[in-house]
Write a protein that holds these residues in place. Structure first.
Motif, mmCIF file in Angstrom:
data_model
loop_
_atom_site.group_PDB
_atom_site.id
_atom_site.type_symbol
_atom_site.label_atom_id
_atom_site.label_comp_id
_atom_site.label_asym_id
_atom_site.label_seq_id
_atom_site.Cartn_x
_atom_site.Cartn_y
_atom_site.Cartn_z
ATOM 1 N N THR A 71 -7.890 1.990 0.043
ATOM 2 C CA THR A 71 -7.424 2.819 -1.061
ATOM 3 C C THR A 71 -8.443 3.896 -1.413
ATOM 4 O O THR A 71 -8.066 5.024 -1.760
ATOM 5 C CB THR A 71 -7.113 1.958 -2.297
ATOM 6 O OG1 THR A 71 -8.239 1.119 -2.609
ATOM 7 C CG2 THR A 71 -5.900 1.066 -2.048
ATOM 8 N N HIS B 67 -8.817 11.539 0.052
ATOM 9 C CA HIS B 67 -8.006 12.590 0.682
ATOM 10 C C HIS B 67 -6.945 13.143 -0.270
ATOM 11 O O HIS B 67 -6.033 13.860 0.166
ATOM 12 C CB HIS B 67 -7.335 12.049 1.950
ATOM 13 C CG HIS B 67 -8.257 11.939 3.130
ATOM 14 N ND1 HIS B 67 -9.111 10.864 3.309
ATOM 15 C CD2 HIS B 67 -8.481 12.776 4.180
ATOM 16 C CE1 HIS B 67 -9.798 11.036 4.432
ATOM 17 N NE2 HIS B 67 -9.444 12.171 4.965
ATOM 18 N N ALA C 214 -2.947 6.364 -4.349
ATOM 19 C CA ALA C 214 -2.862 5.068 -3.690
ATOM 20 C C ALA C 214 -2.634 3.959 -4.715
ATOM 21 O O ALA C 214 -3.340 3.879 -5.724
ATOM 22 C CB ALA C 214 -4.140 4.787 -2.906
ATOM 23 N N LEU D 143 -7.930 6.746 0.994
ATOM 24 C CA LEU D 143 -6.741 7.523 0.659
ATOM 25 C C LEU D 143 -6.981 8.412 -0.548
ATOM 26 O O LEU D 143 -6.625 9.608 -0.549
ATOM 27 C CB LEU D 143 -5.567 6.579 0.395
ATOM 28 C CG LEU D 143 -5.078 5.769 1.601
ATOM 29 C CD1 LEU D 143 -4.046 4.744 1.172
ATOM 30 C CD2 LEU D 143 -4.511 6.683 2.682
ATOM 31 N N LEU E 125 -2.836 12.346 8.242
ATOM 32 C CA LEU E 125 -2.592 11.761 6.930
ATOM 33 C C LEU E 125 -1.636 12.647 6.132
ATOM 34 O O LEU E 125 -1.580 13.860 6.342
ATOM 35 C CB LEU E 125 -3.907 11.611 6.162
ATOM 36 C CG LEU E 125 -4.771 10.403 6.486
ATOM 37 C CD1 LEU E 125 -6.131 10.540 5.819
ATOM 38 C CD2 LEU E 125 -4.101 9.098 6.063
ATOM 39 N N ASP F 26 0.816 0.258 -0.902
ATOM 40 C CA ASP F 26 0.474 -0.717 0.134
ATOM 41 C C ASP F 26 0.895 -2.106 -0.300
ATOM 42 O O ASP F 26 0.424 -2.628 -1.318
ATOM 43 C CB ASP F 26 -1.029 -0.695 0.424
ATOM 44 C CG ASP F 26 -1.396 -1.741 1.470
ATOM 45 O OD1 ASP F 26 -0.673 -1.820 2.486
ATOM 46 O OD2 ASP F 26 -2.357 -2.494 1.246
ATOM 47 N N TRP G 98 1.153 6.605 -1.962
ATOM 48 C CA TRP G 98 1.015 5.592 -0.903
ATOM 49 C C TRP G 98 0.992 4.221 -1.571
ATOM 50 O O TRP G 98 0.083 3.885 -2.328
ATOM 51 C CB TRP G 98 -0.276 5.827 -0.123
ATOM 52 C CG TRP G 98 -0.454 4.970 1.110
ATOM 53 C CD1 TRP G 98 -0.405 3.613 1.193
ATOM 54 C CD2 TRP G 98 -0.729 5.439 2.444
ATOM 55 N NE1 TRP G 98 -0.630 3.194 2.470
ATOM 56 C CE2 TRP G 98 -0.837 4.298 3.272
ATOM 57 C CE3 TRP G 98 -0.916 6.700 3.006
ATOM 58 C CZ2 TRP G 98 -1.115 4.382 4.628
ATOM 59 C CZ3 TRP G 98 -1.190 6.789 4.360
ATOM 60 C CH2 TRP G 98 -1.289 5.646 5.158
ATOM 61 N N ILE H 33 -5.209 3.832 8.881
ATOM 62 C CA ILE H 33 -5.641 4.984 8.082
ATOM 63 C C ILE H 33 -6.705 5.781 8.829
ATOM 64 O O ILE H 33 -6.680 7.030 8.838
ATOM 65 C CB ILE H 33 -6.156 4.506 6.711
ATOM 66 C CG1 ILE H 33 -4.996 3.937 5.886
ATOM 67 C CG2 ILE H 33 -6.836 5.648 5.957
ATOM 68 C CD1 ILE H 33 -5.421 3.240 4.619
ATOM 69 N N ILE I 173 -4.719 11.446 -2.037
ATOM 70 C CA ILE I 173 -3.481 10.667 -2.021
ATOM 71 C C ILE I 173 -3.481 9.696 -3.195
ATOM 72 O O ILE I 173 -4.508 9.085 -3.513
ATOM 73 C CB ILE I 173 -3.347 9.913 -0.685
ATOM 74 C CG1 ILE I 173 -3.218 10.915 0.464
ATOM 75 C CG2 ILE I 173 -2.174 8.945 -0.704
ATOM 76 C CD1 ILE I 173 -3.381 10.297 1.835
#
Length: 299
Positions: A101, A107, A111, A104, A79, A88, A86, A70, A109
């Motif tokens: 997380t 940003h 997660a 993410l 990214l 994981d 996302w 990441i 996202i």
């Protein structure tokens, strides 16, 4: 859809997604794994960029690898965009999983932590199980993908905190590893006192106090020389994370500490390899006896 990590779990996950008509872009640092994904119908990325991803699934060896991945993407501006989902699947320590997380989410996202239960055959057959953590809307969005990989009852545990999902997976594995070690030790003690391994194995397998709890582990220990699905070094990492979690909570966890030490000693003596039964092999060597009908070679 991008799948990152094409190892024992990631490659069959990618194949499962391709079989369900998803367009998959596959990422891995190992060229042979990328070729295997291409043969299964995936595209392989020339760069690490995920700017075009709607969904990312990571299945990496550990939390440190996840964080590094990441961080590299973030430093390269690679990214995926805001609103990307996302998921994981990595069995992370809670600190690393939480940090990943959080990065993410910062940003934009969505997660979802979903550390899995099950091995390569379960991944290929769509029979994985998941311990899930994240925001409710992200989990709802991830649900169809988890169902594809594991069926309608794939989710074993749900919590709004990703950290809790990673910890729950480690706790389950900690109990599993401790059981395996305890069974092996019991078989060795019984053998030392003249009780046949098969007789004691049947007793433990069918005893009313233990029935159903230990049957699978006993079958592996008594009837098989297979090392088990887990790599020993991953077991050591996960048990270390459990000990650290207990320490941070000011808890005394002597059984977890002892189980961790046993597997660390096994790794030092036998080296890396599969799996949870290698701790039993270590006990066998210490006792100069075998706990099982057949025993793997050293190394």
């Amino acid at each position: 859809m991008h799948v990152v990590g094409l190892g024992r779990i990631g490659l069959p996950v990618a194949r499962r997604l391709i079989e369900a008509s998803h367009a998959v872009t596959a990422h891995d640092v190992v060229s042979s794994r990328r070729r295997a994904a291409q043969q299964a119908g995936a595209s392989t990325a020339r760069t690490s960029s995920m700017a075009d991803a709607d969904v990312v699934i990571t299945a990496l060896p550990d939390g440190a690898t996840l964080i590094t991945h990441i961080e590299v993407l973030a430093s390269e501006g690679a990214l995926p965009g805001q609103g990307t989902l996302w998921i994981d699947l990595t069995s992370c320590d809670p600190d690393s999983g939480e940090a990943a997380t959080e990065t993410l989410v910062a940003h934009g996202i969505q997660a979802v932590a979903a550390p899995l239960a099950g091995g390569p055959s379960a991944a290929g057959a769509g029979q994985l199980r998941f311990h899930v953590g994240g925001a409710a809307d992200a989990i709802a969005r991830a649900a169809p993908y988890l169902a594809l990989l594991g069926g309608e009852d794939a989710v074993l545990f749900t919590d709004p905190r990703p950290r809790a999902a990673y910890l729950a997976k480690l706790l389950v594995n900690g109990v599993w590893f401790a059981h395996a070690a305890a069974i092996g030790e019991a078989l060795l003690i019984g053998s030392r006192h003249g009780i046949e391994r098969s007789v004691l194995g049947d007793l433990l397998r069918h005893h009313p106090a233990l029935r159903g709890v230990l049957e699978g582990t006993l079958r592996d220990l008594v009837d098989s020389a297979d090392g088990g699905p887990f790599e020993l070094e991953r077991i050591v990492d996960q048990l270390r994370a459990l000990v650290e979690a207990a320490d941070r909570s000011a808890l005394t966890a002597p059984l977890t500490v002892a189980t961790a030490r046993l597997h660390q000693d096994a790794l030092r003596q036998l080296g890396p390899g599969p799996g949870e039964l290698r701790a039993i092999r270590h006990l066998e060597l210490l006792a100069d006896r075998t706990a099982r009908t057949t025993t793997p070679a050293d190394g």
